[in-house]
Design a protein around this motif. Structure first.
Motif, short mmCIF file in Angstrom:
data_model
loop_
_atom_site.label_atom_id
_atom_site.label_comp_id
_atom_site.label_asym_id
_atom_site.label_seq_id
_atom_site.Cartn_x
_atom_site.Cartn_y
_atom_site.Cartn_z
N GLN A 1 0.86 -1.23 0.07
CA GLN A 1 -0.04 0.06 0.20
C GLN A 1 0.81 1.25 0.07
O GLN A 1 1.91 1.16 0.30
CB GLN A 1 -0.96 -0.14 1.11
CG GLN A 1 -2.01 -1.22 1.24
CD GLN A 1 -3.05 -1.07 2.50
OE1 GLN A 1 -2.80 0.08 3.09
NE2 GLN A 1 -3.83 -2.20 2.53
N ASP A 2 0.38 2.28 -0.30
CA ASP A 2 0.97 3.56 -0.41
C ASP A 2 0.94 4.26 1.03
O ASP A 2 1.62 5.38 1.14
CB ASP A 2 0.51 4.64 -1.44
CG ASP A 2 0.78 4.08 -2.95
OD1 ASP A 2 1.82 3.23 -3.19
OD2 ASP A 2 -0.11 4.18 -4.01
N GLU A 3 0.17 4.19 1.69
CA GLU A 3 0.00 4.75 3.03
C GLU A 3 0.02 3.60 4.06
O GLU A 3 -0.26 2.47 4.12
CB GLU A 3 -1.50 5.35 3.20
CG GLU A 3 -1.62 6.15 2.00
CD GLU A 3 -3.23 6.93 2.07
OE1 GLU A 3 -3.95 6.25 2.78
OE2 GLU A 3 -3.49 8.01 1.25
#
Length: 435
Positions: free
Chosen positions: A47-49
């Protein structure tokens, strides 16, 4: 001049500082954009976050795209493969098969009499039992054997009428034959009539003979109770001979219901039509089995049955189903299967417990391996393959034949299911079926 130089240097320092800050901000933004987050236990989750792993719930950790490249070998590729895909790829599957399966049903029962060979000997004339020769149940009886001696005023009168006609009107053959026929209807045999004519003396006690071979059953061998009997007893006649009145009230004489025990005692009175004795012929016996009502629709008349005897290991009888009777008793729904035992044989005894195995071929239906069906108590479940995963579906099962189970509803012949349903369930799972 020196003042202008200082201002120039100051401006140059400010410009250099601004450029440096912009470069640091640009580098920070680029680093922020290149940072990703993954699960330590499930590297396929990226995930990017920041967040948590949707599989195990662990916190995601940051990872950088500028790390060293790692060579992905075959073993590492297998470890990096999603868990569910790895499990699904190794599950054996089967398809329901439409076929007719030979199977059998186990039954428990006992040996009993053939009810068509149970005979009742009634009293053809009323009177008093003077002598009784049958005194206990299962006493052997032969055809022509003397059962009892009966005193009957009606029989005594009929004997005297015949003797009077023989002496006074020997030429009147029709009248003599009518008197003989009357004695026959009262239970006298031709041998008794011939003996009566030959001796010329009427007998006060008349013997009753058995017309059947077999064993006596249904006798009440217990002592009579002190309670008054419901059967009225007629008073002796006025002649003081201690005998029953020839005109005894037959309409009021109570007879025991069918199947009840018969009470016979010397000195007791019997009425016309009252059952005196029941005789059973044991040359032909039955084996009666109780089976669940759901099995009776599969078994047909003539189905082969193998009968075994727990008391005689190794002994077997081959027979066939003769009669099927749905039965309901004591809140339990079951069916009765009757099997005629073949001919005269020495293995079976009345009242003996036996086991039976009835074999038959089921109707054509869908069958799956027994391991492919999971019994969760309230219903049966199979795991149907849908896409790349398995979905539990409720099914209705029928006959179980060895390692095969009949599927009544819930599956189609084109469906693909897991060959081992138990493998799909672990200690932390719960099967949820979409209705």
């Amino acid at each position: 001049m020196k003042r202008y130089l200082n201002i120039f240097l100051l401006l140059l320092a400010v410009a250099f500082s601004a450029c440096s800050e912009q470069a640091h901000e640009h580098d920070g933004e680029e680093a922020a954009q290149e940072t990703t987050y993954t699960c330590p236990m499930h590297p396929q989750i990226v995930q990017d976050e920041p967040g948590t792993c949707p599989i195990c719930g662990m916190d995601l950790v940051p990872t950088s795209a500028h790390g060293e490249d790692i060579e992905i070998t075959d073993d590492l590729a297998f470890l990096l493969q999603p868990t569910n895909e790895t499990v699904v790829a190794n599950i054996n599957t089967v398809k329901p098969e439409s076929k007719a399966v030979p199977t059998s049903v186990e039954m428990e029962g006992l040996i009993t009499y053939d009810e068509r060979r149970i005979y009742s000997i009634p009293a053809r004339v009323g009177g008093r039992i003077e002598k009784l020769f049958i005194k206990y149940n299962y006493q052997p009886i032969h055809k022509g054997q003397k059962l009892m001696e009966l005193y009957s005023p009606e029989l005594l009168t009929a004997q005297k009428e015949l003797l009077y006609l023989v002496r006074s009107a020997p030429e009147d053959k029709a009248l003599i034959e009518a008197a003989k026929q009357k004695l026959r209807l009262l239970g006298a045999t031709d041998a008794q009539i011939s003996h009566l004519i030959r001796t010329g003396e009427a007998s006060y006690t008349f013997a009753i003979y058995s017309p059947y071979d077999g064993y006596a059953i249904g006798l009440n061998t217990t002592a009579p109770s002190a309670t008054p009997s419901s059967t009225p007893v007629t008073a002796p006649n006025a002649g003081g001979m201690g005998t029953a009145n020839p005109g005894m009230d037959r309409s009021r004489a109570a007879t025991p219901p069918a199947g009840s025990e018969l009470q016979l005692r010397e000195g007791m009175y019997v009425s016309t039509g009252q059952p005196l004795l029941r005789v059973v012929n044991p040359n032909q016996l039955w084996a009666e089995f109780n089976i669940p009502a759901g099995e009776v629709t599969s078994i047909a008349k003539g189905a082969p049955v193998q009968i075994t005897f727990p008391q005689l290991p190794g002994e077997k009888l081959e027979a066939q189903v003769d009669f099927l009777q749905p039965f309901y008793e004591a809140g339990e729904n079951f069916a009765k299967v009757r099997v005629n035992l073949p001919g005269k044989q020495k293995l079976a005894r009345v009242g003996q417990l036996v086991s039976g195995t009835a074999t038959y071929t089921t109707a054509r239906a869908l069958w799956v391996p027994r391991k492919a069906v999971l019994d969760i108590g309230t219903r049966s479940v199979a795991f149907k393959k849908v896409g790349g995963s398995f979905k539990p579906v409720a099914i209705t099962v029928g006959t179980i034949a060895g390692d095969q189970v009949q599927v009544v509803s819930g599956l189609e012949q084109t469906d693909v299911i897991a060959a081992n349903a138990q493998f799909m369930v672990d200690s932390e799972s719960f099967v949820k079926i979409n209705e």
